[in-house]
Design an enzyme around this catalytic site. Structure first.
Site, PDB file in Angstrom:
ATOM      1  N   ASP A 169       0.859  -1.166   0.000  1.00 36.04           N
ATOM      2  CA  ASP A 169       0.000   0.000   0.000  1.00 36.04           C
ATOM      3  C   ASP A 169       0.905   1.228   0.000  1.00 36.04           C
ATOM      4  O   ASP A 169       2.121   1.141   0.207  1.00 36.04           O
ATOM      5  CB  ASP A 169      -0.949  -0.011   1.201  1.00 36.04           C
ATOM      6  CG  ASP A 169      -2.264   0.712   0.914  1.00 36.04           C
ATOM      7  OD1 ASP A 169      -2.291   1.575   0.011  1.00 36.04           O
ATOM      8  OD2 ASP A 169      -3.256   0.435   1.601  1.00 36.04           O
ATOM      9  N   CYS A 170       0.322   2.386  -0.209  1.00 38.13           N
ATOM     10  CA  CYS A 170       1.144   3.552  -0.533  1.00 38.13           C
ATOM     11  C   CYS A 170       1.852   4.118   0.695  1.00 38.13           C
ATOM     12  O   CYS A 170       1.203   4.518   1.657  1.00 38.13           O
ATOM     13  CB  CYS A 170       0.284   4.597  -1.231  1.00 38.13           C
ATOM     14  SG  CYS A 170      -0.348   3.943  -2.795  1.00 38.13           S
TER      15      CYS A 170
END
Length: 748
Positions: A247-248
């Site tokens: 995920d970012c």
């Protein structure tokens, strides 16, 4: 370049990818592990940005069809239609990609790797991102996730139409405010029964190309660097061959918030060594130092980059002619796709109350309608989050005006702010209340449009107000909405409550007998949502949506938000009576369902003596005969559905299974469904097949067993709880089957 092996289309994608990676320097390889992968001009590798979104339409990159939010699509309870929607999304994704490539646009949200679907389990109604999911049930989430992936990736046989991504692996559903440091603790049994099945189905059935890790830790391990999740389960147990993305900026959480590492180099080493191939962010640049320090072998990076290049090759990015290269830009948000979108909006609407058949309205008897509420003329309330830009938006107010026609006067008042106490900053509190009452006084009937939007329920960082980082603090209507509703009802006019929200709201007051005659859950119904709602209210079609989540009465009956045990959560484990149960939704027409079952050997077919025939309209009753199931059995259910009402309509046949003799087992679980569309008076049959996995329950060791004892199979149009029976007047048929010997039917 023409003689280089990676351009040889007669080789396999893996052979070509390995050949390409072999020609890269270490620095070139490292920069291919970032979501914004750099161009390698000397090798003919174009820049590519992996970060793209397609949760309910191609997002964040201009005009595209904006379908109902994911939770609304789930409410349709229709696998086939889910794939049809996803096919439209991937068609538009290819069309936009083809145009963007033509003009050398390689920016974020311009690739073909769509980070959708979100198959996390919506275990708690307070979670702000729950509207991105398909609800609270592992089976429903699995079926819809698999078919969504099929529509996104296509069925070409060689090339991917686009690449789908199952996220967020694996135990992730809030709280948003502490997701970067939170440790979600779940028993192995809850992991196997609830949190992992949808991901497993996406990998093993749908062959999803990408899996994204979650921000949080699960049982002590950060998900984006978890040996248990990424290597032991995903790669080894399930045989996943695609690539894993973080995920970012999740990997920097390892040392900044989770405190499982001390430096960025340690964090990237943990992620890469445990199977995370792609970094959404830029911290993987530290892999250069990690290799120099001996913390990551260059061969490990070779494997990651090879998997990334295989994905790009499957997408045809290195080939001259592929099946999807001629999809024109003109298909984006075209008339055909808008029609499918309108159908989706109609089909997702879920009617929760219709006292004395108050709906639909008769245009010949209604001369004026008041439309009141903060969501009445709101585009934000149509779309949810991770949305694209539609070429046309139809709000509820606009949809009612269109459906009512010129002969009906439509009045409008915003009534109140979505969550603040006033609309105009210099005004006193309740500055639209008098106007709302005036509108009610002038109207024959009032449509109240209340609820939420993605500015107050959503992802941490996206939502901004007094609520907790996008999560809900309570299940009540926010701000002054409840006060507005009660004030308008007190004016004495009949009120239809339309809720636009991506999660369950405790509208217990409105559910009361003396409050409002009708309630419609509209979800975030997409760009055409207002048109669908207007047509529904005036009876242009019959509602068919079903709740993919439980509507609770209060937060007090829920466990702590941070408690990831499933005990007391969702219809499968809750002890209290629901306000509105999972699987519930009313119609303008009436269906009756009957069924028969056959217990068969999976290899030889039906055993005719092991048949139970149910009677039309029968009350719940068990079979008098003993029907024996074993490891090699299947149960064939033939459901007969008849529309005995005066409206054409659609209904979902739902099949639930209960293990009667296993302590701690769920009350019952959805294990089969089929949506049927019937004209008034029409009769249809459908077959639903259950294999023994539908009867199995997981142990702490990861084995799914069928235990000796009795199992009940419920076949009907709702779940087998007393509240559903009271709301619908229907009870599912019940069949009893018996298992004589314990057997393993699945392993994780």
């Amino acid at each position: 370049m023409g003689d280089q092996a990676y351009l040889n289309e007669s080789l396999t994608f893996e052979e070509r990818a390995k050949a390409l990676v072999a020609e890269m320097t270490l620095e070139e390889k490292v920069f291919q592990t970032l979501h914004g992968a750099k161009e390698i001009k000397r090798l003919g590798v174009k820049a590519y940005n992996y970060w793209n979104e397609a949760l309910h339409g191609v997002a964040r990159a201009g005009v595209a069809t904006v379908f109902p939010q994911a939770i609304g699509l789930a409410a349709i309870f229709d696998e086939d239609f889910m794939e049809e929607v996803a096919d439209v999304i991937s068609t538009e994704g290819r069309a936009k990609f083809n145009a963007q490539q033509k003009y050398s646009d390689y920016d974020i949200y311009k690739g073909l790797t769509f980070w959708s679907p979100n198959v996390n389990i919506f275990r708690d109604p307070r979670w702000g991102r729950g509207h991105e999911t398909y609800g609270e049930d592992p089976y429903l989430t699995s079926r819809l996730g698999v078919r969504f992936i099929g529509g996104i990736q296509g069925h070409d046989g060689k090339y991917l139409k686009a690449a789908a991504c199952a996220k967020h692996f694996a135990v992730h559903s809030g709280p948003e405010g502490i997701r970067h440091s939170f440790n979600a603790e779940a028993t192995k049994q809850d992991m196997y029964e609830t949190y992992l099945p949808a991901f497993k189905a996406c990998v093993k059935e749908a062959d999803v190309e990408v899996v994204m890790g979650a921000y949080n830790r699960t049982n002590g391990e950060p998900c984006c660097g978890s040996k248990t999740l990424l290597l032991d389960i995903l790669r080894k147990a399930w045989g996943f061959t695609g690539h894993v993305t973080s995920d970012c900026w999740a990997i920097k959480d390892f040392h900044e918030f989770h405190m499982v590492t001390k430096t960025p180099v340690e964090s990237v080493s943990l992620a890469m060594n445990n199977g995370c191939d792609l970094n959404c962010g830029n911290i993987f640049g530290n892999l250069l130092q990690a290799v120099r320090d001996g913390m990551v072998a260059e061969e490990t990076i070779d494997g990651a980059v090879t998997r990334l290049m295989v994905t790009r090759m499957k997408l045809g990015l290195f080939d001259k002619e592929i099946p999807f290269s001629d999809i024109p830009y003109e298909v984006c948000d075209c008339a055909e796709h808008r029609a499918i979108n309108l159908s989706a909006a109609k089909r997702c609407l879920t009617m929760l109350k219709n006292k004395d058949s108050f709906l639909p309205l008769d245009k010949n008897k209604v001369r004026s309608i008041g439309v009141i509420g903060p969501n009445a003329d709101s585009r934000a309330a149509l779309v949810g989050n991770y949305e694209g830009t539609a070429s046309e938006y139809v709000t509820v107010l606009e949809g009612i005006r269109e459906a009512a026609g010129d002969e009906v006067r439509v009045f409008y008042s915003q009534g109140c702010h979505l969550y603040k106490d006033r609309i105009s900053g210099l005004a006193m509190a309740d500055d639209r209340l008098a106007e709302a009452k005036a509108v009610a006084d002038a109207s024959d009937v009032v449509v109240m449009c209340l609820g939420l939007d993605a500015t107050i329920e959503g992802e941490e960082g996206d939502a901004g107000n007094e609520f907790g980082s996008g999560d809900k603090l309570s299940l009540g209507l926010p701000g002054k909405q409840q006060q507005l509703l009660e004030a308008v009802v007190a004016c004495g006019k009949p009120v239809i409550l339309v809720l636009l929200a991506g999660s369950a709201l405790a509208v217990t007051w409105a559910d009361g007998q003396d409050s409002v005659p009708a309630i419609v859950q509209g979800w975030y119904p997409g760009a055409q949502g207002g048109r669908a709602i207007g047509q529904l209210l005036f009876g242009a079609y019959s509602p068919e949506g079903k709740l993919p989540v439980t509507f609770y009465r209060t937060t007090e009956e829920l466990p702590e938000f941070t408690d990831y045990s499933m005990k007391g959560r969702t219809y499968r484990y809750m002890e209290q009576e629901a306000l509105y149960p999972f699987g519930f939704g009313l119609s303008y027409t009436k269906f009756v369902c009957s069924a028969k079952i056959e217990v068969c050997d999976a290899n030889t077919g039906a055993d005719d003596m092991d048949m139970q025939v149910g009677q039309m309209n029968s009350e719940a009753q068990s079979s008098a005969d003993e029907h024996v199931i074993a490891a090699g059995s299947i149960v064939k259910i033939t459901a007969s559905l008849t529309n005995i009402g005066s409206y054409d309509g659609a209904e979902t046949v739902q099949v639930y299974v209960k293990a009667k003799d296993v302590p701690g087992a769920p009350k019952y679980q959805l294990k089969g469904l089929k949506k049927l569309t019937l004209a008034a008076g029409e009769h249809r049959e459908t077959e639903i097949v259950l294999d023994m996995r539908a009867f199995g329950l997981f142990t702490e060791e990861g084995e799914k067993l069928i235990y000796p004892g009795e199992y009940e199979i419920y076949v009907g149009t709702c779940q087998p709880d007393e509240r559903s029976a009271a709301l619908t007047g229907n009870k599912p048929q019940v069949f009893t089957v018996t298992c004589k010997e314990r057997a393993v039917v699945e392993t994780i």
